[in-house]
Design a protein around this motif. Structure first.
Motif: not given
Ligand code: TYD
Ligand code: NAD
Length: 339
Positions: A193, A209-210, A215, A279, A336
């Motif tokens: 992230l 942003v997912y 989260n 998620h 993506y």
């Molecule tokens: P990440 O860095 O993949 O760590 P983890 O899943 O091990 O916590 O992701 C951190 C948070 O960010 C997670 O809730 C998913 C979100 N995320 C996004 O919204 N967009 C993105 O492109 C990525 C990679 C993660």
């Protein structure tokens, strides 16, 4: 002491090696790393010639190779950072996660048993506890929280933790486990992230942003994690688990906005995309045990750590630009492109 550090060409492992060579110059560090897509030997360039450091390119699943290295080095301690570590990749293809994270961990512990007198530390994650609800800020993960995983990644890490427990109980292997929250800092691979948002922002690309970005993750500066692991391997109780986290919960959207503002870009870059499958909603560590038993507390405030991290990425384009222009472009398109 001779210490084998696996996964030392990755994000946390490399920071740990720098920390150890600085704080314990009397110890010899042998880094064992396969150099997968996430491993980068150039990260270790500053220490490759260090008299107390050796790099060995090897897969932790390579039993003969690992036994041979133990025969040669006769380590006192093994610290296992090596893993497939990205949740999104584990959703695409779990198999390599099971191989490295579970089988690899068992090979390392078998080597510890074979050569005797070797302490083994497993670097695990808070993700083995699953997630917490967003509307219960009073709940935290303790070491007694049941393991209840959501992703193939966290399941493979949980599998390894259970094996570590079993090797301690069955064979009397002197083991410890640490379960840390999300790390951030220099040398984190651009798929995660914080670095992803930094380099996309710098390129004026959409910031994916997912879901709604609500989260919550509990962020810890990588060097605080390194200091905690160092304490656990020297002073932690055999057979014990230690949670590591700094009570620094943040919503994803707030992190992304902070990065946008720090870099002077527009929030219009923020793009909400399809949520991650399964998620996890919220991670939050209760670090009371490591504080009470080992005196550990985080030292870096998030406001300082995130600025230091952004500055590091600004000043080290030579580290991440070759990565994001290589095979990462196909990864990015696959993950993506149509999200
Ligand atoms: P990440 O860095 O993949 O760590 P983890 O899943 O091990 O916590 O992701 C951190 C948070 O960010 C997670 O809730 C998913 C979100 N995320 C996004 O919204 N967009 C993105 O492109 C990525 C990679 C993660
Ligand atoms: P990373 O993906 O940046 O690095 C992993 C390293 O392991 C790479 O250098 C890679 O080449 C190496 N590796 C992978 N498979 C290997 C194999 N089969 N044999 C030998 N080496 C192999 O990971 P990271 O973020 O530095 O995480 C390190 C450890 O910390 C992992 O075990 C992870 O589960 C755990 N952890 C990470 C976080 C986080 O926020 N990044 C939080 C808690 C726990």
């Amino acid at each position: 002491m001779t210490i084998i550090v696996t996964g030392g060409a990755g994000f946390i492992g490399s920071n740990f090696i720098f920390y150890m060579l600085r704080e314990h110059p009397e110890d010899r560090i042998v880094c064992l790393d396969k150099l997968t897509y996430a491993g980068n030997l150039s990260t270790l360039a500053p220490v490759l010639e260090h008299p107390n450091f050796r790099f060995v390119r090897m897969d932790i699943c390579d039993r003969d190779g690992v036994y041979g290295l133990f025969e040669e080095e006769r380590p006192d301690l093994v610290i296992n950072f090596a893993a497939e570590s990205h949740v999104d990749r584990s959703i695409e293809d779990p198999s390599v996660f099971l191989q490295t994270n579970i089988i690899g961990t068992s090979v390392l512990m078998d080597a510890c048993r074979k050569y005797g007198g070797v302490r083994f530390h497993q670097v695990s994650t808070d993700e083995v506890y699953g997630d917490l609800p967003l509307d219960r800020p009073d709940l935290f993960f303790t070491e007694e929280t049941p393991i209840c995983t959501s992703s193939p990644y966290s399941s493979s890490k949980a599998g390894a933790d259970l094996l570590v427990h079993a090797y301690q109980r069955t064979y009397g292997l002197p083991t410890t486990i640490s379960r840390c929250s999300n790390n951030y800092g220099p040398y984190q691979f651009p798929e995660k992230l914080i670095p992803l948002m930094i380099h996309n922002c710098l390129q004026e690309k959409p910031l994916p942003v997912y879901g709604q970005g609500l989260n919550v993750r509990d962020w810890l500066y990588v060097e605080d994690h390194c200091r905690a692991v160092d304490l656990v391997v020297r002073k932690g109780g055999i057979g014990q688990v230690y949670n590591i986290g700094g009570h620094n919960e943040m919503r994803n959207i707030d992190i992304v906005r902070l990065i946008v503002h720090e870099l002077g870009r527009s929030e219009e870059l923020i793009t909400y995309v399809t949520d991650r499958k399964g998620h996890d909603l919220r991670y939050a560590i209760d670090p009371a045990k490591i504080h009470a038993e080992l005196g550990w507390l985080p030292e870096t405030r998030f406001a300082d750590g995130i600025r230091r991290t952004i500055r590091w990425y600004l000043e080290h384009r030579d580290w991440w630009e070759p990565i994001i222009t290589g095979e990462y472009t196909q990864y990015y398109e696959k993950m993506y492109g149509n999200r």
